[in-house]
Scaffold this motif. Structure first.
Motif, PDB file in Angstrom:
ATOM      1  N   GLU A 543      42.427  36.719 -30.532  1.00  5.31           N
ATOM      2  CA  GLU A 543      43.240  37.522 -29.625  1.00  5.31           C
ATOM      3  C   GLU A 543      44.393  36.705 -29.054  1.00  5.31           C
ATOM      4  O   GLU A 543      45.506  37.206 -28.899  1.00  5.31           O
ATOM      5  CB  GLU A 543      42.371  38.072 -28.495  1.00  5.31           C
ATOM      6  N   ILE A 544      44.124  35.428 -28.742  1.00  3.52           N
ATOM      7  CA  ILE A 544      45.198  34.555 -28.260  1.00  3.52           C
ATOM      8  C   ILE A 544      46.259  34.377 -29.336  1.00  3.52           C
ATOM      9  O   ILE A 544      47.470  34.426 -29.066  1.00  3.52           O
ATOM     10  CB  ILE A 544      44.632  33.194 -27.827  1.00  3.52           C
ATOM     11  N   ALA A 545      45.808  34.193 -30.586  1.00 10.34           N
ATOM     12  CA  ALA A 545      46.752  34.013 -31.689  1.00 10.34           C
ATOM     13  C   ALA A 545      47.616  35.253 -31.882  1.00 10.34           C
ATOM     14  O   ALA A 545      48.825  35.161 -32.122  1.00 10.34           O
ATOM     15  CB  ALA A 545      45.984  33.685 -32.971  1.00 10.34           C
ATOM     16  N   PHE A 548      50.485  35.543 -29.469  1.00  5.28           N
ATOM     17  CA  PHE A 548      51.609  34.653 -29.741  1.00  5.28           C
ATOM     18  C   PHE A 548      52.139  34.837 -31.161  1.00  5.28           C
ATOM     19  O   PHE A 548      52.660  33.912 -31.767  1.00  5.28           O
ATOM     20  CB  PHE A 548      51.195  33.196 -29.516  1.00  5.28           C
ATOM     21  N   ASN A 549      51.984  36.057 -31.684  1.00  3.20           N
ATOM     22  CA  ASN A 549      52.582  36.431 -32.972  1.00  3.20           C
ATOM     23  C   ASN A 549      52.144  35.510 -34.100  1.00  3.20           C
ATOM     24  O   ASN A 549      52.954  34.888 -34.782  1.00  3.20           O
ATOM     25  CB  ASN A 549      54.119  36.441 -32.870  1.00  3.20           C
ATOM     26  N   ALA A 550      50.833  35.327 -34.301  1.00  6.13           N
ATOM     27  CA  ALA A 550      50.346  34.494 -35.402  1.00  6.13           C
ATOM     28  C   ALA A 550      50.751  35.165 -36.761  1.00  6.13           C
ATOM     29  O   ALA A 550      50.851  36.404 -36.831  1.00  6.13           O
ATOM     30  CB  ALA A 550      48.835  34.362 -35.290  1.00  6.13           C
ATOM     31  N   GLU A 551      50.657  34.387 -37.731  1.00 14.31           N
ATOM     32  CA  GLU A 551      50.925  34.853 -39.107  1.00 14.31           C
ATOM     33  C   GLU A 551      49.849  35.771 -39.618  1.00 14.31           C
ATOM     34  O   GLU A 551      49.992  36.423 -40.637  1.00 14.31           O
ATOM     35  CB  GLU A 551      51.063  33.625 -40.020  1.00 14.31           C
ATOM     36  N   GLU A 552      48.787  35.859 -38.993  1.00 13.31           N
ATOM     37  CA  GLU A 552      47.665  36.721 -39.385  1.00 13.31           C
ATOM     38  C   GLU A 552      47.896  38.115 -38.821  1.00 13.31           C
ATOM     39  O   GLU A 552      47.868  38.318 -37.606  1.00 13.31           O
ATOM     40  CB  GLU A 552      46.347  36.159 -38.847  1.00 13.31           C
ATOM     41  N   GLU A 553      48.150  39.108 -39.672  1.00 14.55           N
ATOM     42  CA  GLU A 553      48.509  40.465 -39.254  1.00 14.55           C
ATOM     43  C   GLU A 553      47.299  41.388 -39.324  1.00 14.55           C
ATOM     44  O   GLU A 553      46.669  41.531 -40.382  1.00 14.55           O
ATOM     45  CB  GLU A 553      49.631  41.008 -40.142  1.00 14.55           C
ATOM     46  N   ALA A 589      42.501  44.000 -48.912  1.00 13.92           N
ATOM     47  CA  ALA A 589      42.813  43.091 -47.807  1.00 13.92           C
ATOM     48  C   ALA A 589      41.690  42.083 -47.586  1.00 13.92           C
ATOM     49  O   ALA A 589      40.657  42.107 -48.266  1.00 13.92           O
ATOM     50  CB  ALA A 589      43.071  43.898 -46.531  1.00 13.92           C
ATOM     51  N   LEU A 590      41.896  41.195 -46.617  1.00 14.24           N
ATOM     52  CA  LEU A 590      40.883  40.223 -46.223  1.00 14.24           C
ATOM     53  C   LEU A 590      40.067  40.776 -45.056  1.00 14.24           C
ATOM     54  O   LEU A 590      40.564  41.588 -44.267  1.00 14.24           O
ATOM     55  CB  LEU A 590      41.542  38.908 -45.810  1.00 14.24           C
ATOM     56  N   TYR A 591      38.834  40.261 -44.916  1.00 13.98           N
ATOM     57  CA  TYR A 591      37.934  40.799 -43.897  1.00 13.98           C
ATOM     58  C   TYR A 591      37.222  39.671 -43.161  1.00 13.98           C
ATOM     59  O   TYR A 591      36.915  38.620 -43.737  1.00 13.98           O
ATOM     60  CB  TYR A 591      36.896  41.741 -44.523  1.00 13.98           C
ATOM     61  N   LEU A 646      47.319  37.954 -44.463  1.00 11.89           N
ATOM     62  CA  LEU A 646      48.048  36.756 -44.065  1.00 11.89           C
ATOM     63  C   LEU A 646      49.506  36.899 -44.445  1.00 11.89           C
ATOM     64  O   LEU A 646      49.830  37.235 -45.587  1.00 11.89           O
ATOM     65  CB  LEU A 646      47.451  35.514 -44.727  1.00 11.89           C
ATOM     66  N   VAL A 647      50.378  36.640 -43.471  1.00 10.95           N
ATOM     67  CA  VAL A 647      51.816  36.653 -43.702  1.00 10.95           C
ATOM     68  C   VAL A 647      52.282  35.210 -43.775  1.00 10.95           C
ATOM     69  O   VAL A 647      52.204  34.475 -42.782  1.00 10.95           O
ATOM     70  CB  VAL A 647      52.547  37.410 -42.581  1.00 10.95           C
ATOM     71  N   ASP A 648      52.712  34.784 -44.920  1.00 12.06           N
ATOM     72  CA  ASP A 648      53.079  33.384 -45.135  1.00 12.06           C
ATOM     73  C   ASP A 648      54.563  33.196 -44.849  1.00 12.06           C
ATOM     74  O   ASP A 648      55.421  33.743 -45.538  1.00 12.06           O
ATOM     75  CB  ASP A 648      52.764  32.989 -46.581  1.00 12.06           C
TER      76      ASP A 648
END
Length: 659
Positions: A543-545, A548-553, A589-591, A646-648
């Motif tokens: 949730e913190i990631a 802060f707009n992590a690459e994980e969508e 997708a990933l899980y 994952l957004v690379d």
């Protein structure tokens, strides 16, 4: 008073004017009017008097009884206060207290000065009441400060010589990365720890006890040789008796070798050199010893006093000679400790195990650590009533004496590597120590914050002074902003990389943070450390990631309702019966599966079905069956399944971390 005055005036008027035959009701009205005037005058007279003036009228009394109104200021008083202390708590001058003492202690012949101690507590109370305040009894401030200073736990004084007993030596193995430190330890205890290290590099301090063929016990500390783990090597050198410096005969003295020598010298620990990899062809042992001599480590073969043994950890050559040298060095040092005293030790490493919780590897330096002991460590709430003691091999033990490394379970809060461990007599005493240390840490933080605030205030005053001079120069009361109003709102469009650091052990996290501190803020991309900690990645970290707009969508979420066993051929495979609660679920997708805020599974799907049909996606508020790639993984009702991708985004930087 009002009624009696009315009656007296009425009687006089009636007698005086009865001969004039006045009407009775007129006499009554006049009498009431005169009585009201007299009564109000008396009341106004009373109101004009202050408490001090009324006290002067009552000088015949021994004690002035004055009760301040509710809501007035409450001051703290204590026994044996001086006149100056009373003035301080009342926030008044000393002359005011002297005047109040004239009424509160009228019959006494004491000549009061600023430093006169008032032993009668009633006099102090009366002075406070006369001053219009209420009071409460408190401890003397100096006594409280002295009590706080004595709340910390401190190491015991040195034990008497008759209580000392021989203890095993603590040997720290140090050297450059990939020079064979862990392989040497594997050969000494006949294990294969190096196979479990990531990339063949030790990432944290390993502490374990080895019983040699001679029957003697030795505690070994394996420190990492990578440049990022210099703090770990320093801790290992400080907690050890002997340093075994491993130098590869084919590489010679390298950067971390020199650093290890410097740390051993700073800790005033004797060095024993193990020249490793002598089984390789073309190695030059004499050249290696000459390189060591250039850095102050002169071996016996070159006329010095440092023992150097040529070994091959891989082929297990000359290991018995190395053991003999260690045993001889330990006998010369005559290592002893008191096993019957309160426990003292040091935290070698700490981590959060997903099964057993918070645990820390403690090297016992004094006393005997047993189950049920209460210990404290560090400045946080690092206290523990020891629930379990485990060896490096995972076995449970009941106690650990001096020089023994054990994993301690039962911590309230995880201590940091390098923290001093002390035993206290009770949990109550441990709470007292932790509260005191926590308050001290908060005071230090407040002092640091005050420095920052002071600097900011100085900067603000400088800017304000400059603006004020500008206003006076142009003769305007307010300086209008230049340009349109929207330029007054500043937007920081500088690219920023937000980082969350999670590690298996505290030492690894420390090493990564040390590296990140060397990042140059003038780089194209700023570095923002959002959060760090020890343990596995939790749902809170995710949730913190996301914040802060992590690459994980995030794509969607589902809740597990029940697990089913479905036949596929001759096999029974588990299928998670779910309901999509957010977004959509996509087959490719990933899980992640989250249980009790812990990520228990990560991977892909083998099948996604709605009713009996294989589908590519599931919409919100739709039930479905999900089968994961790992057929051995079983879900539980209430698990949260997160669908993501994952957004690379690749960036490059000129930053050099130093290795």
């Amino acid at each position: 008073m009002y009624r009696s005055a009315c009656l007296r005036l009425l009687s006089l008027k009636f007698i005086k004017e009865s001969s004039h035959r006045c009407e009775p009701y007129k006499l009554i009205n006049d009498a009431v009017k005169n009585a009201r005037t007299l009564s109000l005058s008396a009341l106004n007279y009373k109101k004009r008097k202050s408490p001090e003036e009324r006290a002067v009228e009552n000088q015949g009394r021994r004690v002035i009884r004055y009760a301040p109104k509710a809501g007035t200021e409450v001051v703290g008083i204590w026994r044996n206060m001086t006149v100056q202390e009373i003035a301080d708590v009342l926030k008044k001058d000393v002359d005011h207290v002297f005047k109040a003492l004239e009424f509160a202690d009228k019959d006494s012949e004491v000549v009061y000065t600023r430093n006169t101690v008032i032993h009668n507590p009633q006099i102090v109370r009366d002075v406070v009441k006369i001053s219009g305040c209420r009071f409460k009894i408190i401890a003397k401030p100096e006594d409280r400060i002295e009590e706080e200073e004595n709340k910390d736990a401190m190491p015991a004084p040195p034990a008497p010589p008759e209580a000392l007993r021989p203890r095993p030596p603590v040997v720290c193995v140090m050297g450059h990365v990939d020079h064979g430190k862990t392989t040497l330890l594997d050969a000494l205890r006949d294990t294969s720890v190096v196979d479990t290290e990531f990339g063949g590099i030790t990432q944290h301090i390993g502490a374990f006890e080895v019983q040699l063929s001679s029957g003697d016990k030795v505690t070994f500390l394996d420190t990492p040789g990578h440049a990022a783990f210099s703090a770990m090597r320093s801790r290992g050198a400080q907690a050890t008796d002997i340093v075994v410096l491993v130098v590869a005969a084919d590489d010679g003295v390298m950067e971390q070798t020199v650093q290890s020598i410097r740390m051993a010298r700073a800790a005033n620990v004797p060095i024993l050199v193990a020249i490793n990899k002598v089984d390789k062809p073309g190695v030059n042992i004499e050249r290696t010893m000459k390189s060591l001599a250039q850095h102050g480590v002169v071996c016996e073969a070159l006329g010095g006093d440092v023992q150097a043994i040529a070994v091959s950890a891989l082929k297990k050559l000359h290991l018995d000679t190395l053991v003999e040298a260690l045993t001889l060095q330990a006998q010369l040092m005559d290592l002893r400790a008191d096993p019957g005293d309160y426990v003292e030790g040091v935290v070698i490493e700490s981590q959060v195990d997903p099964r057993t919780g918070k645990q820390a590897t403690v090297l016992v330096q004094r006393g005997t650590l047993r189950r049920g002991c209460v210990i404290v460590a560090g400045t946080g709430w690092g206290e523990s009533k020891v629930r379990m003691l485990k060896t490096a091999e995972g076995g449970s033990v009941e106690e650990a004496g001096p020089s023994a490394p054990v994993s301690v379970l039962g911590w309230r809060e995880l201590p940091a590597a390098g923290d001093l461990v002390l035993e206290v007599p009770s949990e109550k005493r441990a709470n007292e120590v932790m509260r005191w240390r926590h308050s001290q840490r908060m005071k230090e933080k407040q002092a640091e914050d005050l420095e920052v605030i002071t600097a900011k205030e100085a900067e603000h005053k400088a800017v304000y002074k400059q603006q004020l001079q500008q206003k006076r120069a142009i003769g305007r009361f307010r300086v209008k902003p230049k340009g349109p109003r929207d330029k007054m709102i500043q937007h920081d469009d500088h690219p920023t990389l937000s980082v969350i650091v999670k590690g298996d052990v505290d030492g690894s996290v420390e090493a990564i943070l040390d590296i990140l501190e060397t990042y140059d803020e003038h780089q194209t991309v700023r570095l923002d450390l959002v959060h760090f900690g020890v343990g596995q990645v939790t749902h809170n970290d995710l949730e913190i990631a996301q914040a802060f707009n992590a690459e994980e969508e995030l794509i969607g979420e589902a809740k597990v309702l029940q697990q089913f066993l479905v036949s596929e051929g001759r096999k029974k495979v588990p299928v998670a019966g779910c309901r999509c609660t957010k977004g959509t679920l996509q087959r490719q997708a990933l899980y992640k599966v989250i249980r009790n805020d812990q990520v228990v599974y990560q991977g892909k799907l083998a099948s996604m079905k709605h009713l009996k049909d294989e589908v590519a996606s599931i919409k919100n508020d739709t039930e479905c069956g999900l089968r994961f790639d790992d057929i051995n993984f079983a879900v539980e009702p209430g698990d949260v399944i997160v669908c993501y991708k994952l957004v690379d985004v690749k960036h490059t930087t000129q930053w050099d971390p130093g290795f």
